[in-house]
Design an enzyme around this catalytic site. Sequence first.
Site, PDB file in Angstrom:
ATOM      1  N   LYS A 177     -40.020  10.904  -3.131  1.00 38.38           N
ATOM      2  CA  LYS A 177     -39.315  11.941  -3.886  1.00 38.38           C
ATOM      3  C   LYS A 177     -40.181  12.529  -4.994  1.00 38.38           C
ATOM      4  CE  LYS A 177     -34.451  10.793  -3.198  1.00 38.38           C
ATOM      5  NZ  LYS A 177     -33.218  10.317  -3.816  1.00 38.38           N
ATOM      6  N   LYS A 187     -27.931  17.786   6.416  1.00 42.78           N
ATOM      7  CA  LYS A 187     -27.161  18.884   5.845  1.00 42.78           C
ATOM      8  C   LYS A 187     -28.072  20.008   5.367  1.00 42.78           C
ATOM      9  CE  LYS A 187     -25.422  17.596   2.244  1.00 42.78           C
ATOM     10  NZ  LYS A 187     -25.040  16.279   1.872  1.00 42.78           N
ATOM     11  N   LYS A 247     -33.547  13.869  12.346  1.00 40.15           N
ATOM     12  CA  LYS A 247     -32.272  13.328  11.908  1.00 40.15           C
ATOM     13  C   LYS A 247     -31.294  14.452  11.577  1.00 40.15           C
ATOM     14  CE  LYS A 247     -31.399  10.491   8.162  1.00 40.15           C
ATOM     15  NZ  LYS A 247     -31.671   9.453   7.178  1.00 40.15           N
TER      16      LYS A 247
END
Length: 329
Positions: A110, A193, A190
């Site tokens: 991240k 969203k 995967k």
Amino acid sequence: MRIYSAIQPTGSIHLGNYVGAIMNWVKMQEEGECIYGIANYHALTAIKEPKKLEERVFEAALDLLACGLDPEKCSLFVQSHVPEVTELTWILSCCAPMGELNRMTQYKDKSAHMEIVNAGLFTYPVLMAADILLFKADTVPVGEDQLQHLEVARVFARRFNLMFGEVFPEPKPRLTKATRLMALNDPTKKMSKSVEGSAIMLSDPDSVILKHVKRAVTDAGPGAAQDQMSPGVANMFTLLKVFSAPETVKYFEEQYASGSLRYKELKDALGRDLVAALAPIRERRSELAAKPERIREILHESARRLRVIARQTIAEVREAAGLGVTPEF
Ligand code: TRP
């Protein structure tokens, strides 16, 4: 058995979340005392818009209740409603070597794309450990991506107990048998969203669900091994196993084995069964959405119950670490 798990309220839940985690949460309600958190302190590491954060917490509660979390059988709560977790985070962070946190792969991934990295992102695993330990949970259902964080939580528990005396049970991971759902339109990735067209949302109407299934990629792409099931077809079988009757699964498996599987037939069956499973969730969701007061009541009731446990643990922790009791004024 006391079970604890949480999700970050990063937006509405999609089919991948449902199959990968939430269905399991629902099942575990029958196995032990379940505490499920909506981790908004964690989400604050990423979301800095107050309205958005509040809305997402509400949406997450809606989704989880619609999926079958039952306030009679589990405690569904909002993390920040039990602020004791932040005190425990501080205390644990004083026993956490920086090097240990520096090794976290999620942090490395991240932070790699960020210009400014907030300290909360770095100490995220400490907050997660505090979350689990505050309630003295012994079983934590998690996906593969959270295993490293859970291992750290175990180390923290052990270390605290060694330094200050036995307070925490060591939480054990319950690895959810990875039903990893891939995107129907790109079965090499995967379901997500954040990728346009990738996810089926739990609020999607029948027509949208059916469109996703109809357009699902079935061919294996150039260079793929001929004798292997293509990722797209494998993904549809994954869904079939979750949502269809065993006879249906068996029927299509036999068709596949004999080389006579027709994709149209498979898609029709899958579409029909998915719609049948998701329609009641969507209906429950809209019923609940019309009663925001009821949702709030459920969350507050859980928080009230959980704070009793939280205060008790914090009192033990304070005493063990030499922080004393908070004086009554
Ligand atoms: N970090 C987890 C995630 O992003 C969410 C989480 C917060 C959690 N606290 C937890 C998961 C405690 C399990 C136990 O998925």
